[in-house]
Design a protein around this motif. Sequence first.
Motif, PDB file in Angstrom:
ATOM      1  N   LYS A 226     -11.882  10.676   6.116  1.00 15.03           N
ATOM      2  CA  LYS A 226     -11.446   9.797   5.035  1.00 15.03           C
ATOM      3  C   LYS A 226     -11.298  10.654   3.781  1.00 15.03           C
TER       4      LYS A 226
ATOM      5  N   THR B  79      -9.894   4.040   1.180  1.00 17.11           N
ATOM      6  CA  THR B  79      -8.863   3.210   1.809  1.00 17.11           C
ATOM      7  C   THR B  79      -7.929   3.997   2.730  1.00 17.11           C
TER       8      THR B  79
ATOM      9  N   LEU C 296      -3.648   3.137   6.224  1.00 17.41           N
ATOM     10  CA  LEU C 296      -4.105   2.650   4.934  1.00 17.41           C
ATOM     11  C   LEU C 296      -4.452   1.168   5.019  1.00 17.41           C
ATOM     12  N   SER C 297      -5.495   0.793   4.301  1.00 14.69           N
ATOM     13  CA  SER C 297      -5.830  -0.616   4.147  1.00 14.69           C
ATOM     14  C   SER C 297      -6.605  -0.806   2.854  1.00 14.69           C
ATOM     15  N   ASP C 298      -6.297  -1.872   2.140  1.00 12.34           N
ATOM     16  CA  ASP C 298      -7.063  -2.192   0.933  1.00 12.34           C
ATOM     17  C   ASP C 298      -8.486  -2.604   1.277  1.00 12.34           C
ATOM     18  N   ASP C 299      -8.697  -3.018   2.524  1.00 13.78           N
ATOM     19  CA  ASP C 299     -10.017  -3.447   2.988  1.00 13.78           C
ATOM     20  C   ASP C 299     -10.778  -2.230   3.508  1.00 13.78           C
ATOM     21  N   THR C 300     -11.717  -1.742   2.726  1.00 10.96           N
ATOM     22  CA  THR C 300     -12.444  -0.523   3.120  1.00 10.96           C
ATOM     23  C   THR C 300     -13.262  -0.741   4.395  1.00 10.96           C
TER      24      THR C 300
ATOM     25  N   ILE D 120     -11.155   0.348   7.266  1.00  8.91           N
ATOM     26  CA  ILE D 120     -11.106   1.811   7.381  1.00  8.91           C
ATOM     27  C   ILE D 120     -12.398   2.333   8.000  1.00  8.91           C
TER      28      ILE D 120
ATOM     29  N   GLU E 153       0.841  -1.215   0.000  1.00 11.93           N
ATOM     30  CA  GLU E 153       0.000   0.000   0.000  1.00 11.93           C
ATOM     31  C   GLU E 153       0.869   1.256   0.000  1.00 11.93           C
TER      32      GLU E 153
END
Length: 291
Positions: A203, A207, A176-180, A183, A144
Amino acid sequence: MPESSTAHQSASLDAIDLDGLDIKLLVLDIDGTIAGHSNQINEQVLKAIRSAQAKGIQVAIATGRMYCSALRFHQAVNSTLPLLAYQGAWIQDPATDKIYQHLPVSRSTAEQLLDYFESEALRSLLSVHFYINDQLYVREITSETKIYAQRSGIQPQPVGDLRNTLNDEPTKILALSDDTAIIDQLWGSLRKQYTPAELYLTKSVATFFEATHPAVNKGAAVRYLAEDLLGLQAHNVMAIGDNFNDVEMLEYAGLGVAMGNAPPEVQALAQWVAPTVEQDGAAAAIETFML
């Protein structure tokens, strides 16, 4: 563009008191507003901005980006005003290098957030970024972080334990995370732990979870630029943005425009909804209300 956005456009246009507006300042977000997938400003948007400037309208950039990362966009639009970076936590004039405002997160709050982000349940799911003195510090370079750094055009500095960086207070903290869903979980949980008087949480994309000093948001930064530095009022300001970190700016401006790619909640707060960033929506907004 979705049908709902088209309907909102026409309905909102009828409701806007154009006679009550005297736009002298145009404030633009970067990502999702004037820069899409290409990470550049399309010529159609630049042309509209130049036409507005030719009519005497001043243009400013207000972004969650680092100052050093936002600078090329500030230069691309030929802004002569201070640059509002880090959601307005860092306001600096590139022409003189004068820093008008710097409001960092307290060291104790930064440590609390880091403890939370590095808890057993979250540590492996998040990339944590500390922004200090316009430099990006990370525990390690994750996938990320690589994507973020490439788009931002900056070089992150891996330091292992981020507590080692806290001789200076961070301007912003980003998780940060690819998994919304992660977040969204952070946003919901930390908004219960911290009041708006303690920390500003937002936000900027689905992400990215961001934390700054409680007095920081784009609305406060645009108000400072307009009223304190330029002697203008809200009815002299048009702002265009696309995400939750733009809400306060859109609400402050005499005319707040959301992009067609903005979340529905953000579109609902705007007075007008432009086409998407990939459809040069910012140009459409400028042409509709300024040209």
